[in-house]
Design an enzyme around this catalytic site. Structure first.
Site, PDB file in Angstrom:
ATOM      1  N   HIS A 150      39.527  38.393  42.482  1.00  0.00           N
ATOM      2  CA  HIS A 150      40.251  38.165  41.310  1.00  0.00           C
ATOM      3  C   HIS A 150      41.707  37.844  41.288  1.00  0.00           C
ATOM      4  O   HIS A 150      42.478  38.558  42.232  1.00  0.00           O
ATOM      5  CB  HIS A 150      39.892  38.983  40.121  1.00  0.00           C
ATOM      6  CG  HIS A 150      38.567  38.796  39.787  1.00  0.00           C
ATOM      7  ND1 HIS A 150      37.510  39.300  40.444  1.00  0.00           N
ATOM      8  CD2 HIS A 150      37.800  38.006  38.839  1.00  0.00           C
ATOM      9  CE1 HIS A 150      36.417  38.932  39.641  1.00  0.00           C
ATOM     10  NE2 HIS A 150      36.598  38.109  38.788  1.00  0.00           N
ATOM     11  N   HIS A 151      42.313  37.211  40.319  1.00  0.00           N
ATOM     12  CA  HIS A 151      43.973  37.063  40.237  1.00  0.00           C
ATOM     13  C   HIS A 151      44.591  38.422  40.014  1.00  0.00           C
ATOM     14  O   HIS A 151      44.001  39.244  39.750  1.00  0.00           O
ATOM     15  CB  HIS A 151      44.061  36.068  39.049  1.00  0.00           C
ATOM     16  CG  HIS A 151      43.640  36.551  37.554  1.00  0.00           C
ATOM     17  ND1 HIS A 151      44.132  37.371  36.861  1.00  0.00           N
ATOM     18  CD2 HIS A 151      42.314  36.304  37.323  1.00  0.00           C
ATOM     19  CE1 HIS A 151      43.247  37.872  35.734  1.00  0.00           C
ATOM     20  NE2 HIS A 151      42.297  37.030  36.166  1.00  0.00           N
TER      21      HIS A 151
ATOM     22  N   LYS B 185      44.162  40.809  36.802  1.00  0.00           N
ATOM     23  CA  LYS B 185      43.071  41.392  36.270  1.00  0.00           C
ATOM     24  C   LYS B 185      43.225  42.682  36.227  1.00  0.00           C
ATOM     25  O   LYS B 185      43.729  43.593  37.179  1.00  0.00           O
ATOM     26  CB  LYS B 185      41.870  41.100  37.030  1.00  0.00           C
ATOM     27  CG  LYS B 185      40.571  41.717  36.474  1.00  0.00           C
ATOM     28  CD  LYS B 185      39.315  40.920  37.239  1.00  0.00           C
ATOM     29  CE  LYS B 185      38.102  41.659  36.812  1.00  0.00           C
ATOM     30  NZ  LYS B 185      37.913  41.112  35.385  1.00  0.00           N
TER      31      LYS B 185
ATOM     32  N   GLY C 137      33.531  43.359  36.269  1.00  0.00           N
ATOM     33  CA  GLY C 137      32.062  43.706  35.677  1.00  0.00           C
ATOM     34  C   GLY C 137      30.904  43.119  36.463  1.00  0.00           C
ATOM     35  O   GLY C 137      29.881  43.572  36.433  1.00  0.00           O
TER      36      GLY C 137
END
Length: 248
Positions: free
Chosen positions: A134-135, A138, A144
């Site tokens: 993810h970026h 986050k 999740g």
């Protein structure tokens, strides 16, 4: 057809902005409130049919209480909740329709389904590893979605996520245990969300991969869940219910 009236709670965030953009093209729903994460929602609740939450873990539980009092269906997209918070959310679903899913992408929920089927077919002799990217902004790890993928594998193999999930490796951890579910979180740049499920044994491996290039896919899924929730009885649901995948 009467349009479903929706509140976007967390409209100032990236997902909130994507939801607002997608609502402009939605012929079945209309916006009655775009509320920033730290603003009050109280005066808008009576105007709505359903609330979509993409705020933060501090804001979700107070929102759950308000939706309970107002008897409004709720879609929760915020992740990173503690075990205690998750228990409170689950309890609230006894009184209102509540969709609580780690990911609202149709593609990711297909990945959930495929992971369950692949784990059932391949059996425990195939090692399980999950890698998510993810970026850099986050806040929670693992995502999740990665947690849910690990939980699915644990459920199929009759394991315990809390005990059998291993987050990264360092030093001399020794040989891999048969019950181990590896979970690895990577943070870099502006990656919207990549998830890989790796199932490997001697001589071969299977990889199931989902890559999101736009938050629009999550937003459209959340709107679909909100419309669906308005026509359900009180209960705890997830995106698998919305898509009808639990029937298969």
């Amino acid at each position: 057809m009467k349009k479903v009236k929706v509140i976007i709670y967390g409209s100032n965030g990236k997902m909130g902005q994507s939801l607002l953009a997608c609502l402009r093209d939605n012929l079945k729903m209309e916006l009655v409130g775009a509320i920033a994460s730290n603003d009050t929602i109280d005066s808008f609740l009576p105007l709505s049919d359903v609330v979509i939450d993409f705020t933060n873990i501090e804001s979700t539980l107070p929102l759950v209480e308000k939706c309970l009092k107002a008897k409004k269906p709720l879609v929760i997209g915020t992740t990173g909740h503690s075990k205690e918070a998750r228990s409170q959310i689950i309890a609230a679903a006894k009184e209102i329709p509540l969709v609580f899913s780690p990911n609202y992408s149709v593609g990711v929920n297909t990945l959930f389904w495929l992971t369950k089927k692949a784990t059932e077919i391949l059996g425990p002799e195939y090692d399980s590893e999950i890698i998510e990217i993810h970026h850099r902004f986050k806040k929670d790890a693992p995502s999740g979605t990665a947690r849910r993928l690990a939980e699915i594998i644990a459920e199929v193999r009759h394991l315990d996520y809390e005990q059998d999930a291993h987050h990264g490796r360092v030093g001399m951890p020794g040989s891999r245990k048969e019950t181990e579910i590896g979970v690895h979180a990577v943070r870099a740049g502006d990656v919207v969300g990549d998830h890989t499920v790796l199932l490997g044994t001697q001589g071969e491996r299977l990889e199931l991969i989902h890559r999101a290039s736009s938050r629009e896919t999550f937003a459209r899924g959340a709107l679909r869940a909100a419309f669906w929730a308005c026509h359900q009885q009180p209960g705890l649901y997830d995106m698998q219910d919305v898509l009808g995948l639990k029937k298969n």
